[in-house]
Write a protein that holds these residues in place. Sequence first.
Motif, PDB file in Angstrom:
ATOM      1  N   HIS A  38       4.408 -27.821  14.410  1.00 40.90           N
ATOM      2  CA  HIS A  38       5.065 -26.612  14.889  1.00 40.90           C
ATOM      3  C   HIS A  38       5.903 -26.061  13.746  1.00 40.90           C
ATOM      4  N   TYR A  42       5.534 -20.844  15.877  1.00 39.25           N
ATOM      5  CA  TYR A  42       4.083 -20.990  15.968  1.00 39.25           C
ATOM      6  C   TYR A  42       3.652 -22.445  16.110  1.00 39.25           C
ATOM      7  N   GLN A  44       0.659 -24.918  14.921  1.00 38.45           N
ATOM      8  CA  GLN A  44      -0.374 -24.984  13.890  1.00 38.45           C
ATOM      9  C   GLN A  44      -1.534 -25.812  14.412  1.00 38.45           C
ATOM     10  N   ARG A  46      -5.746 -27.109  13.814  1.00 36.17           N
ATOM     11  CA  ARG A  46      -6.818 -27.370  12.853  1.00 36.17           C
ATOM     12  C   ARG A  46      -8.071 -27.689  13.667  1.00 36.17           C
ATOM     13  N   GLU A  53      -6.113 -24.910   8.676  1.00 32.35           N
ATOM     14  CA  GLU A  53      -5.206 -24.701   9.808  1.00 32.35           C
ATOM     15  C   GLU A  53      -4.983 -23.213  10.046  1.00 32.35           C
ATOM     16  N   TRP A  54      -4.625 -22.895  11.281  1.00 32.15           N
ATOM     17  CA  TRP A  54      -4.225 -21.530  11.608  1.00 32.15           C
ATOM     18  C   TRP A  54      -3.045 -21.583  12.571  1.00 32.15           C
ATOM     19  N   ASP A  55      -2.256 -20.523  12.573  1.00 32.99           N
ATOM     20  CA  ASP A  55      -1.063 -20.441  13.413  1.00 32.99           C
ATOM     21  C   ASP A  55      -1.360 -19.663  14.682  1.00 32.99           C
TER      22      ASP A  55
END
Length: 83
Positions: A38, A42, A44, A46, A53-55
Amino acid sequence: MVTMTARNPDAVEHTASPGVGALVVDRRNGKVGVVMGHVGTYVQLRPPCGGREWDVPPEDVRPPTPGEELSAKVAVANRRWGR
């Protein structure tokens, strides 16, 4: 603390923190991801098989359906065995 909130307006509002390692779904695109941490406001994520990774805003995270969870676990197992 990051929370997940039910979007159903008729539902009783409840919160749960998706812990690191939890399998969740990004509501915005339907992608399944593993919570890696975190950062700020956001969560995170994967991909289960690894990758970038993306938020995701916490309100756009939901638990996976049984089918989504099984599919992600099969993909991880297949990758492990080179399939």
